[in-house]
Design an enzyme around this catalytic site. Structure first.
Site, short mmCIF file in Angstrom:
data_model
loop_
_atom_site.label_atom_id
_atom_site.label_comp_id
_atom_site.label_asym_id
_atom_site.label_seq_id
_atom_site.Cartn_x
_atom_site.Cartn_y
_atom_site.Cartn_z
CB CYS A 96 -1.00 -0.02 1.04
SG CYS A 96 -2.26 1.24 0.82
CG HIS A 152 -3.38 -3.68 3.37
ND1 HIS A 152 -2.22 -2.88 4.01
CD2 HIS A 152 -3.99 -2.83 2.75
CE1 HIS A 152 -2.45 -1.62 3.75
NE2 HIS A 152 -3.39 -1.56 2.90
CD GLU A 164 -0.50 -5.43 5.88
OE1 GLU A 164 -0.42 -6.00 4.70
OE2 GLU A 164 -0.95 -4.15 5.90
#
Lengths: 225, 81
Positions: A87, A196, A198
């Site tokens: 990002c 994302h 994560e």
């Protein structure tokens, strides 16, 4: 001994803690790195997390690019050091010219937050070896400036060299050229990804656990070195 | 005191959704003159006295490295008295 992966915190980073958690879940040791220092603390790879570094003033990632830690990262990346920018981290990598192109305002002008399906197109980068070619994954996408733009020449280069690592599937969230969600450098050690991974490492909090593979991939690659 | 102005615009081939949003808002207010709108940035940089050629060269460098992203943007440097 587990491998040390650095997580850079810039003023305005948001996802450094989640990225650290993903590294630990994958079996690595998360090492916090600070923007104002050029010390990479002997890490073997680095993640530039999402957020709004320096308030996203001027352009996303434009000011973070000049942070002391980035000088060390750019130098190391040129020598094959693995770097993943997620990002805002992707935006920083583009501004640093470690990756080509730029991220601009979503074509519909909305800040988007959704679970996004992606197709993995390159499983040879340091961060994607754990995926199967063409594998579809579901991970969160949340940004206001995620539209990948570049000139035709750069686009042809990325496509012909197989450097598009992931594409949006079923839905065009932001007007990115060729539905590009992520790209790599020529060598495959530097990867930028708009969604994302994560945030998709545990079924309790994420739409899947697909994101973990980015982190396990790099750890496997480091073992093999 | 003079001002050095740096104007930054997206390259014509880069999509400008902000400009498009402005262009579609204008007719709603009865303004029908606009065929299209592109939105950019303007930096006003104050310097003491008249800008020297060395200063202008520095500003050019700053415009190219920080104030604009040459991948998607172009810039012009002007002096305003």
């Amino acid at each position: 001994m587990s491998f040390r992966i650095g997580l850079v915190t810039f003023p305005g980073s948001l996802d450094d803690r989640d990225a650290a958690r993903a590294v630990e879940m994958a079996g690595g040791t998360a090492v916090p790195l600070f923007h104002a220092s050029d010390d990479l603390k002997e890490v073997q790879a680095v993640v530039l997390p999402g957020g709004f570094s320096y308030g996203d003033y001027l352009r996303c990632g434009a000011i973070a690019r000049f942070a002391p830690i980035m000088n060390s990262i750019v130098t190391a990346a040129d020598h094959g050091f693995p770097v993943l920018g997620i990002c805002n981290g992707f935006q920083v990598l583009c501004e640093s010219h470690l990756l080509p192109g730029a991220l601009t305002r979503n074509s519909n002008l909305h800040f988007l937050c959704r679970d996004q399906k992606l197709k993995i197109e390159n499983t040879k980068t340091m961060w994607t070896t754990g995926f199967k070619q063409g594998q579809e994954i579901l991970i969160p996408l949340k940004n206001g400036e995620g539209s990948f733009q570049c000139d035709d020449e750069t686009l042809n280069m990325l496509e012909s060299e197989g450097r598009v690592i992931a594409r949006y599937v079923d839905f065009d969230p932001n007007g990115s050229r060729n539905l590009i969600a992520g790209i790599s450098n020529e060598r495959g050690n530097v990867v930028g990804l708009m969604p994302h991974p994560e945030h998709a490492i545990e079924s309790l909090t994420g739409p899947s656990t697909d994101g973990l593979t980015f982190f396990t991939s790099v750890l496997h690659q480091l073992v093999g070195r | 005191m003079a001002k050095i102005i740096v104007e930054v615009m997206l390259k014509p081939e880069i999509l400008d959704p902000q400009g498009q949003a402005v262009a579609s808002a204008l007719p709603r207010l009865g303004f029908t003159f606009a065929k299209s709108v592109r939105q950019g940035k303007r930096f006003e940089i104050e310097v003491a006295g008249d800008p020297t050629p060395a200063q202008l060269a520095e500003v050019e460098k700053a415009a190219e490295t920080l104030l604009s992203n040459p991948v998607i943007e172009t810039y012009v440097v002007k002096i305003e008295k």
